[in-house]
Design a protein around this motif. Sequence first.
Motif, mmCIF file in Angstrom:
data_model
loop_
_atom_site.group_PDB
_atom_site.id
_atom_site.type_symbol
_atom_site.label_atom_id
_atom_site.label_comp_id
_atom_site.label_asym_id
_atom_site.label_seq_id
_atom_site.Cartn_x
_atom_site.Cartn_y
_atom_site.Cartn_z
ATOM 1 N N ASP A 186 59.248 -40.690 -63.900
ATOM 2 C CA ASP A 186 58.662 -41.614 -62.935
ATOM 3 C C ASP A 186 58.150 -40.860 -61.705
ATOM 4 O O ASP A 186 57.050 -41.130 -61.207
ATOM 5 N N ILE A 187 58.950 -39.917 -61.211
ATOM 6 C CA ILE A 187 58.551 -39.129 -60.049
ATOM 7 C C ILE A 187 57.311 -38.310 -60.366
ATOM 8 O O ILE A 187 56.366 -38.240 -59.558
ATOM 9 N N LYS A 188 57.280 -37.723 -61.534
ATOM 10 C CA LYS A 188 56.109 -36.942 -61.965
ATOM 11 C C LYS A 188 54.859 -37.821 -61.973
ATOM 12 O O LYS A 188 53.784 -37.394 -61.543
ATOM 13 N N SER A 225 51.421 -37.468 -59.765
ATOM 14 C CA SER A 225 50.121 -37.469 -60.437
ATOM 15 C C SER A 225 49.177 -38.487 -59.807
ATOM 16 O O SER A 225 47.989 -38.203 -59.593
ATOM 17 N N GLU A 226 49.698 -39.663 -59.489
ATOM 18 C CA GLU A 226 48.889 -40.696 -58.843
ATOM 19 C C GLU A 226 48.429 -40.224 -57.467
ATOM 20 O O GLU A 226 47.267 -40.416 -57.092
ATOM 21 N N ALA A 227 49.342 -39.608 -56.707
ATOM 22 C CA ALA A 227 48.993 -39.107 -55.379
ATOM 23 C C ALA A 227 47.910 -38.038 -55.480
ATOM 24 O O ALA A 227 46.960 -38.027 -54.696
ATOM 25 N N LYS A 228 48.040 -37.153 -56.464
ATOM 26 C CA LYS A 228 47.050 -36.094 -56.658
ATOM 27 C C LYS A 228 45.686 -36.682 -57.012
ATOM 28 O O LYS A 228 44.652 -36.236 -56.505
ATOM 29 N N LYS A 275 51.576 -29.982 -53.154
ATOM 30 C CA LYS A 275 52.453 -28.989 -52.534
ATOM 31 C C LYS A 275 52.886 -29.436 -51.146
ATOM 32 O O LYS A 275 54.044 -29.274 -50.758
ATOM 33 N N ILE A 276 51.965 -30.023 -50.408
ATOM 34 C CA ILE A 276 52.274 -30.497 -49.056
ATOM 35 C C ILE A 276 53.208 -31.701 -49.120
ATOM 36 O O ILE A 276 54.154 -31.804 -48.328
#
Length: 90
Positions: A41-43, A47-50, A57-58
């Motif tokens: 779920d965190i991954k 991925s959505e944020a990217k 990284k930030i």
Amino acid sequence: MPDGTTSTSNETIGGIAGEALQQYVDRIERLEEEKKALSEDIKQVYSEAKSTGFDIKIIRKIISLRKVEEHDRKEQEELLDLYKRALGME
């Protein structure tokens, strides 16, 4: 057991209660599965944020910093600045 058969899980063998041990193992395995699901779920959130343009990284660094107490974080930042100046990085 002397006849070569296996013991039942509720027997005590070598001071270890088999049934209690089985319960701990079952709980740990269940929690490991939950941890794996949460990790996925965190991954997905990263991925959505990217995909919306955020630097992962930030974001990871921000999350790491938020886990540190404010006074400890300020001390770390001051030391980092001091070391950077000592190395001519600022």
